[in-house]
Design a protein around this motif. Structure first.
Motif, PDB file in Angstrom:
ATOM      1  N   GLN A   1       0.814  -1.220   0.000  1.00  0.00           N
ATOM      2  CA  GLN A   1       0.000   0.000   0.000  1.00  0.00           C
ATOM      3  C   GLN A   1       0.844   1.264   0.000  1.00  0.00           C
ATOM      4  O   GLN A   1       0.516   2.221  -0.701  1.00  0.00           O
ATOM      5  N   GLY A   2       1.908   1.278   0.770  1.00  0.00           N
ATOM      6  CA  GLY A   2       2.743   2.478   0.891  1.00  0.00           C
ATOM      7  C   GLY A   2       3.360   2.873  -0.431  1.00  0.00           C
ATOM      8  O   GLY A   2       3.366   4.047  -0.805  1.00  0.00           O
TER       9      GLY A   2
ATOM     10  N   ASN B   1       2.268   2.120  -3.426  1.00  0.00           N
ATOM     11  CA  ASN B   1       1.208   2.609  -4.310  1.00  0.00           C
ATOM     12  C   ASN B   1       0.831   4.052  -3.977  1.00  0.00           C
ATOM     13  O   ASN B   1       0.573   4.857  -4.876  1.00  0.00           O
ATOM     14  N   THR B   2       0.808   4.383  -2.695  1.00  0.00           N
ATOM     15  CA  THR B   2       0.499   5.745  -2.270  1.00  0.00           C
ATOM     16  C   THR B   2       1.588   6.700  -2.733  1.00  0.00           C
ATOM     17  O   THR B   2       1.295   7.784  -3.242  1.00  0.00           O
TER      18      THR B   2
ATOM     19  N   ASN C   1       1.117   9.754  -5.375  1.00  0.00           N
ATOM     20  CA  ASN C   1       1.506  11.120  -5.026  1.00  0.00           C
ATOM     21  C   ASN C   1       2.462  11.709  -6.062  1.00  0.00           C
ATOM     22  O   ASN C   1       2.377  12.891  -6.389  1.00  0.00           O
TER      23      ASN C   1
END
Length: 167
Positions: free
Chosen positions: A65-66, A68-69, A73
């Protein structure tokens, strides 16, 4: 003729200059413009630091998840920088951009893979990354793309390089 192009950006100091070339070419040819930015994979040191501070579950969550975030961004940052650079009157130029992709991997390989996947007719990139000095005639990524590309490459020289050559 040229129906689609891929602009590879490093988001560095000269990215707006290369972007202006990409947009001018897209307008001239009425071509679709795709944008790609490659993020180098985390090095062993960074990975080992994360492993020492995060348990296995948190580390797996960060990777899924990190990352992908972070990539989302960066994609937003690319679009925001385009909007800022173009201002109000350049809004129609943003319509030329079909997609912005941020992908992890070796920059030259990411560029070449995307060029093939999107079946573009032209690649657009700068001659150096933001970290390279003007003393090298060509950056590593640009040299590799020029050597291996199956489509024409439009290479924008750095401003510093031009100034140095004018002396």
């Amino acid at each position: 003729m040229i129906h689609s192009m891929l602009y590879a950006t490093d988001l560095g100091l000269y990215a707006p200059l290369v972007m202006q070339h990409a947009l001018a070419l897209a307008r001239t040819f009425n071509a679709d413009l795709y944008v790609v930015h490659a993020v180098e994979p985390m090095g062993l040191f960074a990975e080992s630091v994360l492993q020492s501070y995060l348990d296995e579950q948190a580390l797996n969550e960060f990777h899924s998840q990190g990352l992908n975030t972070v990539i989302a961004n960066i994609e937003q940052r690319v679009l925001d920088s385009f909007r800022e650079e173009l201002g109000g009157e350049g809004a129609q130029d943003l319509e030329l951009i079909r997609a912005v992709r941020v992908l992890q991997g070796d920059p030259s390989q990411v560029i070449l893979d995307q060029a093939q996947k999107l079946s573009v007719d032209l690649l657009i990139l700068g001659s150096h990354s933001h970290g390279a000095g003007a003393e090298t005639p060509l950056g590593r990524t640009a040299a590799r793309v020029l050597q291996l590309s199956r489509v024409p490459v439009y290479l924008v020289p750095l401003v510093e390089r031009r100034r140095q050559g004018d002396r």
